[in-house]
Design a protein around this motif. Structure first.
Motif, PDB file in Angstrom:
ATOM      1  N   LEU A  56      44.228  28.216  35.781  1.00 18.49           N
ATOM      2  CA  LEU A  56      42.851  28.654  36.007  1.00 18.49           C
ATOM      3  C   LEU A  56      42.759  30.056  36.594  1.00 18.49           C
ATOM      4  O   LEU A  56      41.729  30.725  36.451  1.00 18.49           O
ATOM      5  N   GLN A  57      43.823  30.531  37.252  1.00 18.58           N
ATOM      6  CA  GLN A  57      43.776  31.840  37.921  1.00 18.58           C
ATOM      7  C   GLN A  57      43.565  32.995  36.951  1.00 18.58           C
ATOM      8  O   GLN A  57      43.173  34.089  37.352  1.00 18.58           O
ATOM      9  N   SER A  58      43.830  32.762  35.670  1.00 18.15           N
ATOM     10  CA  SER A  58      43.695  33.847  34.686  1.00 18.15           C
ATOM     11  C   SER A  58      42.252  34.095  34.259  1.00 18.15           C
ATOM     12  O   SER A  58      41.973  35.051  33.541  1.00 18.15           O
ATOM     13  N   ILE A  59      41.315  33.242  34.714  1.00 11.74           N
ATOM     14  CA  ILE A  59      39.901  33.456  34.397  1.00 11.74           C
ATOM     15  C   ILE A  59      39.381  34.598  35.258  1.00 11.74           C
ATOM     16  O   ILE A  59      39.182  34.437  36.466  1.00 11.74           O
ATOM     17  N   GLN A  60      39.170  35.740  34.656  1.00 14.12           N
ATOM     18  CA  GLN A  60      38.817  36.946  35.407  1.00 14.12           C
ATOM     19  C   GLN A  60      37.314  37.187  35.399  1.00 14.12           C
ATOM     20  O   GLN A  60      36.814  38.074  34.716  1.00 14.12           O
ATOM     21  N   SER A  61      36.596  36.403  36.176  1.00 17.00           N
ATOM     22  CA  SER A  61      35.154  36.574  36.308  1.00 17.00           C
ATOM     23  C   SER A  61      34.827  36.663  37.792  1.00 17.00           C
ATOM     24  O   SER A  61      34.896  35.662  38.509  1.00 17.00           O
ATOM     25  N   ASP A  62      34.512  37.856  38.264  1.00 22.05           N
ATOM     26  CA  ASP A  62      34.197  38.036  39.678  1.00 22.05           C
ATOM     27  C   ASP A  62      33.002  37.178  40.082  1.00 22.05           C
ATOM     28  O   ASP A  62      32.971  36.606  41.174  1.00 22.05           O
ATOM     29  N   GLU A  63      32.013  37.093  39.199  1.00 22.99           N
ATOM     30  CA  GLU A  63      30.816  36.306  39.509  1.00 22.99           C
ATOM     31  C   GLU A  63      31.170  34.834  39.692  1.00 22.99           C
ATOM     32  O   GLU A  63      30.717  34.186  40.638  1.00 22.99           O
ATOM     33  N   LEU A  64      32.004  34.298  38.794  1.00 18.61           N
ATOM     34  CA  LEU A  64      32.421  32.898  38.896  1.00 18.61           C
ATOM     35  C   LEU A  64      33.182  32.643  40.188  1.00 18.61           C
ATOM     36  O   LEU A  64      32.904  31.671  40.901  1.00 18.61           O
ATOM     37  N   ILE A  65      34.127  33.512  40.510  1.00 16.96           N
ATOM     38  CA  ILE A  65      34.949  33.301  41.699  1.00 16.96           C
ATOM     39  C   ILE A  65      34.122  33.461  42.973  1.00 16.96           C
ATOM     40  O   ILE A  65      34.309  32.714  43.939  1.00 16.96           O
ATOM     41  N   ASP A  66      33.194  34.408  42.979  1.00 18.39           N
ATOM     42  CA  ASP A  66      32.328  34.556  44.151  1.00 18.39           C
ATOM     43  C   ASP A  66      31.452  33.311  44.339  1.00 18.39           C
ATOM     44  O   ASP A  66      31.238  32.856  45.465  1.00 18.39           O
ATOM     45  N   LYS A  67      30.953  32.754  43.237  1.00 18.20           N
ATOM     46  CA  LYS A  67      30.157  31.527  43.307  1.00 18.20           C
ATOM     47  C   LYS A  67      31.017  30.347  43.760  1.00 18.20           C
ATOM     48  O   LYS A  67      30.567  29.499  44.534  1.00 18.20           O
ATOM     49  N   LEU A  68      32.249  30.302  43.278  1.00 18.67           N
ATOM     50  CA  LEU A  68      33.176  29.237  43.674  1.00 18.67           C
ATOM     51  C   LEU A  68      33.464  29.306  45.167  1.00 18.67           C
ATOM     52  O   LEU A  68      33.443  28.289  45.867  1.00 18.67           O
ATOM     53  N   SER A  69      33.715  30.513  45.655  1.00 21.90           N
ATOM     54  CA  SER A  69      33.976  30.697  47.080  1.00 21.90           C
ATOM     55  C   SER A  69      32.774  30.274  47.911  1.00 21.90           C
ATOM     56  O   SER A  69      32.905  29.581  48.932  1.00 21.90           O
ATOM     57  N   GLU A  70      31.578  30.686  47.464  1.00 24.67           N
ATOM     58  CA  GLU A  70      30.343  30.321  48.172  1.00 24.67           C
ATOM     59  C   GLU A  70      30.150  28.806  48.189  1.00 24.67           C
ATOM     60  O   GLU A  70      29.776  28.225  49.203  1.00 24.67           O
ATOM     61  N   TYR A  71      30.416  28.177  47.049  1.00 23.63           N
ATOM     62  CA  TYR A  71      30.278  26.720  46.932  1.00 23.63           C
ATOM     63  C   TYR A  71      31.214  25.997  47.900  1.00 23.63           C
ATOM     64  O   TYR A  71      30.866  24.961  48.474  1.00 23.63           O
ATOM     65  N   LEU A  72      32.390  26.565  48.118  1.00 26.72           N
ATOM     66  CA  LEU A  72      33.384  25.953  49.005  1.00 26.72           C
ATOM     67  C   LEU A  72      33.181  26.332  50.474  1.00 26.72           C
ATOM     68  O   LEU A  72      33.937  25.896  51.335  1.00 26.72           O
ATOM     69  N   GLY A  73      32.163  27.159  50.738  1.00 28.40           N
ATOM     70  CA  GLY A  73      31.900  27.573  52.114  1.00 28.40           C
ATOM     71  C   GLY A  73      32.682  28.797  52.532  1.00 28.40           C
ATOM     72  O   GLY A  73      32.947  28.996  53.715  1.00 28.40           O
TER      73      GLY A  73
END
Length: 219
Positions: A102-119
């Motif tokens: 999964l680390q190869s998915i290069q979407s800053d928006e997705l990762i920022d949303k994921l981080s926010e979702y996880l607190g």
């Protein structure tokens, strides 16, 4: 950046940060499970893209550009590990392999949303620091079990080795994150450590194992 290039940058970063030195292509081949000739070709390619500084006799290390890229790969990887373990309930020993894909998915928006979702977490399920979006890494200057003095008490915080085999081993010894641990003695012959885990389980672990486990000292 290809998935392979990302994995190489990640492995070079992790090794050089731990050792404080360059990584030889033979060692890198072990890290990425590839043939030495293929590794040399990849390192030359990464050097051509200015992500890596390569010395044929000493090995390689990351340039500033490569370090920034590696930290973002590590950020994605560790956020996915936490998501898989915490939200999907996947065994913590299994998440590393899935997160590597999964680390190869290069979407800053997705990762920022994921981080926010996880607190906006700072550590993954194995106690490893999660870089933020700017590449800043939380403090990780925790001692290892091997650093503890005889009689000193601490709590397991994380692991340097996050491979499945090692995690299965520490789980068997009840050296899980959050478990109290105390050093009972050090064996002079080979510097093995006699420990008490969880207040009841007494074990002897190797020096190498003791150097793979981070702890928080109980003051």
């Amino acid at each position: 950046m290809t998935a392979s290039e990302q994995e190489y940058l990640k492995q070079i970063y992790l090794y050089t940060q731990a050792s404080g030195d360059m990584i030889h292509t033979k060692q890198l081949a072990i890290q990425v499970n590839a043939r030495s000739a293929s590794v040399t070709d990849m390192v030359k390619r990464l050097a051509g893209k200015e992500w890596v500084i390569y010395n044929p006799y000493r090995g390689c290390c990351l340039s500033d550009k490569g370090k920034g890229a590696a930290l973002q790969v590590i950020r994605r990887h560790r956020l996915w590990e936490l998501f898989l373990a915490e939200k999907l309930g996947i065994d913590w020993k299994e998440v590393h392999t899935i997160a590597t894909k999964l680390q190869s998915i290069q979407s800053d928006e997705l990762i920022d949303k994921l981080s926010e979702y996880l607190g906006n977490p700072t550590y993954d399920p194995h106690g490893e620091a999660i870089p933020d979006g700017e590449g800043n890494v939380p403090a990780t200057d925790y001692p290892e079990v091997y650093d503890l003095k005889i009689g000193q008490e601490a709590i397991v915080f994380g692991y340097r080795d996050t491979g499945k085999a090692f995690l299965q081993y520490v789980e068997k010894l009840n050296l899980l994150i959050g478990v109290p641990v105390k050093v009972l003695s050090v064996i002079d012959y080979n510097f093995s450590i006699e420990i008490l885990a969880g207040g009841a389980d007494q074990h002897i672990i190797s020096k190498e194992t003791a150097q793979q486990i981070y702890v928080k000292v109980i003051e």
